[in-house]
Structure formats: structure tokens, C-alpha cells
Design a protein around this motif. Structure first.
Motif, mmCIF file in Angstrom:
data_model
loop_
_atom_site.group_PDB
_atom_site.id
_atom_site.type_symbol
_atom_site.label_atom_id
_atom_site.label_comp_id
_atom_site.label_asym_id
_atom_site.label_seq_id
_atom_site.Cartn_x
_atom_site.Cartn_y
_atom_site.Cartn_z
ATOM 1 N N THR A 90 -4.101 1.466 7.440
ATOM 2 C CA THR A 90 -5.049 1.745 6.348
ATOM 3 C C THR A 90 -4.315 2.423 5.202
ATOM 4 O O THR A 90 -3.529 3.335 5.425
ATOM 5 N N LYS A 91 -4.610 1.980 3.974
ATOM 6 C CA LYS A 91 -3.860 2.549 2.849
ATOM 7 C C LYS A 91 -4.641 3.644 2.138
ATOM 8 O O LYS A 91 -5.876 3.683 2.155
ATOM 9 N N VAL A 92 -3.864 4.506 1.525
ATOM 10 C CA VAL A 92 -4.397 5.568 0.683
ATOM 11 C C VAL A 92 -3.842 5.323 -0.711
ATOM 12 O O VAL A 92 -2.714 4.882 -0.856
ATOM 13 N N VAL A 140 -0.213 3.650 -0.317
ATOM 14 C CA VAL A 140 0.713 3.975 0.766
ATOM 15 C C VAL A 140 0.026 3.834 2.115
ATOM 16 O O VAL A 140 -1.111 4.284 2.292
ATOM 17 N N SER A 141 0.716 3.197 3.054
ATOM 18 C CA SER A 141 0.251 3.222 4.443
ATOM 19 C C SER A 141 1.479 3.260 5.342
ATOM 20 O O SER A 141 2.603 3.089 4.862
ATOM 21 N N VAL A 142 1.249 3.500 6.616
ATOM 22 C CA VAL A 142 2.368 3.442 7.568
ATOM 23 C C VAL A 142 1.969 2.536 8.724
ATOM 24 O O VAL A 142 0.783 2.386 9.034
ATOM 25 N N VAL A 168 0.396 -5.339 -10.806
ATOM 26 C CA VAL A 168 0.145 -5.026 -9.398
ATOM 27 C C VAL A 168 1.267 -5.604 -8.538
ATOM 28 O O VAL A 168 1.531 -6.808 -8.583
ATOM 29 N N SER A 169 1.906 -4.747 -7.757
ATOM 30 C CA SER A 169 3.004 -5.244 -6.915
ATOM 31 C C SER A 169 2.481 -5.661 -5.548
ATOM 32 O O SER A 169 1.422 -5.218 -5.102
ATOM 33 N N GLU A 170 3.239 -6.496 -4.876
ATOM 34 C CA GLU A 170 2.978 -6.791 -3.474
ATOM 35 C C GLU A 170 3.339 -5.542 -2.664
ATOM 36 O O GLU A 170 4.132 -4.712 -3.119
ATOM 37 N N PRO A 171 2.761 -5.393 -1.466
ATOM 38 C CA PRO A 171 3.119 -4.215 -0.651
ATOM 39 C C PRO A 171 4.491 -4.394 -0.005
ATOM 40 O O PRO A 171 4.620 -4.403 1.203
ATOM 41 N N GLU A 172 5.502 -4.559 -0.830
ATOM 42 C CA GLU A 172 6.843 -4.889 -0.328
ATOM 43 C C GLU A 172 7.844 -3.770 -0.564
ATOM 44 O O GLU A 172 9.028 -3.949 -0.402
#
Ligand code: ADP
Ligand code: MG
Length: 475
Positions: A209-211, A197-199, A154-158
Motif C-alpha cells: 500500500t502506498k503513502v 512510497v511503498s515497501v 507522473v512517473s512509473e513506480p520504478e
């Protein structure tokens, strides 16, 4: 950055560990067996069947954790993740939850001439589920895959762009293959990639919010799916809508993602420690022992290729995509004593052939030693580079060494200066127009004369001598 929007991306990669038996039983993990051939009461989840941990799977997970710069937990715990699905006969999947085996690591890779570092939140062990196939009004379940060991990385959201996401996934795959813990085969599902993914607005302080886009089976599609998803989310928000937390799938023919399930239907997994399994105790000694057996990793190897062989960074990174390719190159470089030539031949001529014919480097019709011999024939000026390509083509067809081919086909380079001079004289005599233009200053025509002379010598003239002769004769 797209306008004032910033994408935020995190990847969950499931890697099937290539152990011979399953995570908690001695059922085989062999791929492509008959339906439900690799099963036992444990894989079937029969009441009373007890799991036993596969030590090799733990060892391979620790190996991977170390290669991903993670901390290895002294005590990690298997937990039950409860949900109902026909291909999950126990009614729960054994996974790890709050005490994963590996955590807090990172991966580095090159992108746009910069080094990008992506944090690894955790890498935990779990078992795979079975596989359902749907046939009109009935479905079939194959439990061969149920219980196969997985490592979820699992990666960080980086990750900031679709291209970075694909490169990150490629790097993880490359490391897994170098370690020989996972074959990385996306088509067979040995490696599966979920993209979150989120923006967010570039000056925002909280993530959007992520999808989650599930089960993408190629790195190109990772890039395309995320790219589509970013644009879709921006459009939804800009037109006054809201992003729903949901799981989506990617349709690779339409290049679009579509909704699979919304959050309302999301699961409450009711995790708790599996009472049938003891905590996994990993001693510092064992970790050190595993560390000492780690192979050279791709980035280190690429750096060494640059230092030891003076290769450009590009060559070094291409040649270390696969360990077998790197080993082939290194042998050819050593035996030919011309690393740059070895690199060029491997990256251009050989790779093209192997790709065209879909042959693995391990089964290359030309061995590294023979390629080295070919390079030496050029360096010793027995043949020109141009003739070498012909010899290379013969080598692909015939299991013979290049020296024999050169003799047999009479391809030895013409270095006899008087013979070459005769050819050059004839070319000058039969092209008076070009000679005149050349002398009037159109020096670009020099290439034309060289070309003619090479042609007259059937490609076998020594290019340096031809150049020298032409220079002196044309003035
Ligand atoms: P979940 O509980 O939904 O599984 P996690 O926090 O475990 O979520 O994160 C799962 C993955 O999603 C990780 O790879 C993480 O980096 C990524 N992630 C978390 N939050 C976001 C976000 N807002 N946007 C994009 N990715 C995210
Ligand atoms: Mg998750």
C-alpha cells in the motif's frame, strides 16, 4: 534493498509553465504581484465565465512531452476534477484524466555510475488552484495563482531508492529549464513534488500500500522524506501493523513525515469531460514543427562535451546542470583552445565565487572571453597557474582584462634562468640540513625546495625551470 524489503517509489511533479497568461484566460501569471491583482471572472470562477485554451501552454507541454520521450496524443481532453476547497472558486479544477496530452515516455540519468531509466506514465495539463493563508481566526485567499498552467509529470513506480528519486526530480527540473518552459523554482512553488512510497518483500509479486508525501520543496527533502517513510513503513509492518493509504506531509525540522488525511477522507473527484472546452487536436505537422525547434538536451550536450572537448564524464555532467553554465564553459573552451582548463576554472574557481556571492552565471563579474584570455596567458607561460589565481582575484574586483592586470601589477612570470638560478643557489646554501637528508635518500624533500624557490620568487618563478635547476643542482 533494506533487509529483505524493497522500496517502490513513484513521483508526481507539478511544473508551472512560464507562459505570460493563464491556462484558460488572459490574466497575467506574473509572480509577486499584489494580492488578487491577476484575476478576472474566469479566475474567480464567476458563473457564465468561459475558459479559452492558451496555445502557448499546449505548445510548451508538447515540447516537454517530446523531451521526456512521450507519445503525443492527437486528441486529448480536458476534464473537470470536482472537489470543494475555498481556493478553488469554480468547485472543480480543469485537468486531464483518461486522455492526457503526453504519455508513455521515460527519463534517463546517471546514478552510481549506471544509467537509470524511469518510465513516465503521463504528462497532463491542468490549472493551478489559488492560495489560502491562515491567520489565527481568519483565512485569506489569493487567486493570483488560480488558473496558472501546470504540467503534471507522473512517473512509473520504478524508482528504487531515495537518492534515485531526488536525482530523477533534478533531471526533470534540468530538462524543464533547458526547454525554458518552467523556471524550476522550488521555493516559489513553480515546481512541486509529490512522492508516492511503498515497501514490499523482495520476492513479493504485488506492490504494498502506498503513502503519498505532498508538497516537498527541495530535492534534499525529497530524499530525506522518502528515506524516513521507507523506514517507518518497514517498522510498522514488522511490528504487526498495517500501512494505511494516506497523504502525509514532511516536517523538515523534525525530519519526519506525519499524516495529513487518511483514505476515508480521500476525494471522489467525479471526473467528466469539461463541456465548456473542445477536445485539443494536435496535428502531426505541429508536433514535427515543435520537435524541430527543441534545443539540445542536457544528456546530449554532456555527451557532446565528452566527445568534442575530451572532458571526463564528471565535468560534462556538472557543466550541463544549467544551460547558461554550459554556454559559458563552451565559449571559454573555444576561445582559450584549452577545454580542460576552462572546465576546471569554471567548475572550481568561478563556481565557488558565484556560489559564495550568490551571483548567477549570467551576471558573472568575469566574462567567458576574459576567462579564456587568462587561460591563454598560462598556456603561453606569461604567468604561472599560481599567479593566475591572483590575477583571477583581481579580475573579480576590477572590470579589466587579465593582460592589463598582469602588466599593471607586474606579475609576469620569471623565465630568466640566471635570475632563478641565483635564487635556487641561495636556497640550497641556506638549507644544508635538508640538502644532506635529500642526498641521503629523502627525495620527498624535493617539494620543500620547490616551495622555497617559488616563495623566493613571490610565486612568479617558472615552475618548470625551477624544477630543472633543482634537479641538476641536487643531483
Ligand atoms: P493515484 O490514483 O492514487 O493517484 P496512481 O496510480 O495515479 O495513483 O499513481 C500515482 C503515483 O504513484 C505514480 O507516480 C505511481 O508511479 C505511484 N505509485 C503507484 N502505485 C504505487 C505503489 N504501490 N508504491 C509507490 N508508488 C506507487
Ligand atoms: Mg494521482
Amino acid at each position: 534493498m533494506i533487509g529483505d524489503w524493497k522500496p517502490v517509489i513513484g513521483l508526481e511533479i507539478h511544473a508551472q509553465l512560464n507562459t505570460e497568461s493563464k491556462m484558460f484566460s488572459n490574466d497575467s501569471t506574473a509572480f509577486g504581484q499584489g494580492d488578487n491583482a491577476n484575476i478576472s471572472p474566469v479566475s474567480l470562477g464567476l458563473p457564465g465565465a468561459l475558459p479559452v485554451v492558451n496555445k502557448k501552454a499546449i505548445e510548451n507541454s508538447i515540447k516537454t512531452g517530446l523531451a521526456l520521450n512521450c507519445k503525443i496524443r492527437g486528441t486529448s481532453v480536458f476534464a473537470r476534477k470536482n472537489y470543494f476547497y475555498p481556493d478553488l472558486p469554480k468547485g472543480y479544477q480543469i485537468s486531464q484524466f483518461d486522455k492526457p496530452l503526453c504519455e508513455e515516455g521515460y527519463v534517463e540519468f546517471h546514478i552510481n555510475d549506471q544509467v537509470k531509466r524511469v518510465g513516465i506514465t503521463r504528462a497532463h495539463m491542468e490549472e493551478d488552484a489559488g492560495k489560502s493563508t491562515h491567520h489565527g481566526d481568519y483565512s485569506l485567499i489569493n487567486l493570483n495563482r488560480a488558473g496558472v498552467p501546470l504540467l503534471e509529470i507522473v512517473s512509473e513506480p520504478e524508482i528504487e531508492t531515495p537518492a534515485e528519486a531526488a536525482e530523477y526530480a533534478r533531471t526533470v527540473r534540468q530538462i524543464l529549464r533547458f526547454l525554458d518552459v518552467c523556471d524550476g523554482n522550488l521555493e516559489e512553488g513553480s515546481l512541486r513534488c509529490d512522492c508516492n512510497v511503498s515497501v514490499m518483500k523482495k520476492d513479493a509479486t504485488e506492490f504494498g500500500t502506498k503513502v503519498e508525501i505532498k508538497n516537498i520543496n527541495s530535492f534534499r527533502f525529497v530524499e530525506k522524506a522518502i528515506d524516513y517513510e521507507i523506514k517507518r513503513q518497514i517498522e510498522v509492518i514488522e511490528s504487526g501493523g498495517e500501512i494505511m493509504q494516506e497523504t502525509r506531509l514532511f516536517d523538515s525540522t523534525k525530519n519526519k513525515t506525519y499524516s495529513m488525511r487518511k483514505k476515508e477522507q480521500a476525494h471522489d473527484y467525479r471526473y467528466f469531460p469539461d463541456p465548456d472546452l473542445l477536445p485539443v487536436q494536435v496535428s502531426d505537422e505541429w508536433v514535427s514543427e515543435i520537435k524541430s525547434t527543441l534545443p539540445e538536451l542536457p544528456r546530449d550536450m554532456a555527451k557532446r562535451f565528452q566527445q568534442d572537448y575530451g572532458l571526463p564524464e564528471y565535468d560534462a555532467s556538472v557543466l550541463t546542470q544549467e544551460k547558461s553554465l554550459a554556454q559559458y564553459f563552451e565559449q571559454a573552451a573555444k576561445e582559450s583552445s584549452n577545454a580542460k582548463a576552462a572546465s576546471n576554472w569554471v567548475m572550481v574557481e568561478l563556481q565557488r565565487e558565484l556560489n559564495d556571492k550568490k551571483i548567477d552565471i549570467e551576471n558573472s563579474p568575469i566574462s567567458a572571453s576574459r576567462l579564456a584570455q587568462l587561460i591563454q596567458l598560462i598556456d603561453k607561460k606569461v604567468i604561472s597557474g599560481k599567479i593566475a589565481k591572483k590575477v583571477f582575484a583581481f579580475m573579480l574586483e576590477d572590470d579589466k582584462n587579465p593582460e592589463d592586470i598582469v602588466k599593471e601589477k607586474n606579475l609576469v612570470q620569471i623565465t630568466d634562468e640566471s635570475a632563478l638560478e641565483k635564487m635556487v643557489d641561495e636556497i640550497i646554501a641556506s638549507n644544508p640540513g635538508q640538502v644532506e637528508q635529500y642526498k641521503a635518500g629523502k627525495t620527498k624533500l624535493f617539494g620543500f625546495f620547490v616551495g622555497q624557490a617559488m616563495k623566493a620568487s613571490k610565486g612568479q618563478g617558472n615552475p618548470e625551470i625551477i624544477n630543472k635547476l633543482l634537479k641538476s643542482k641536487l643531483g
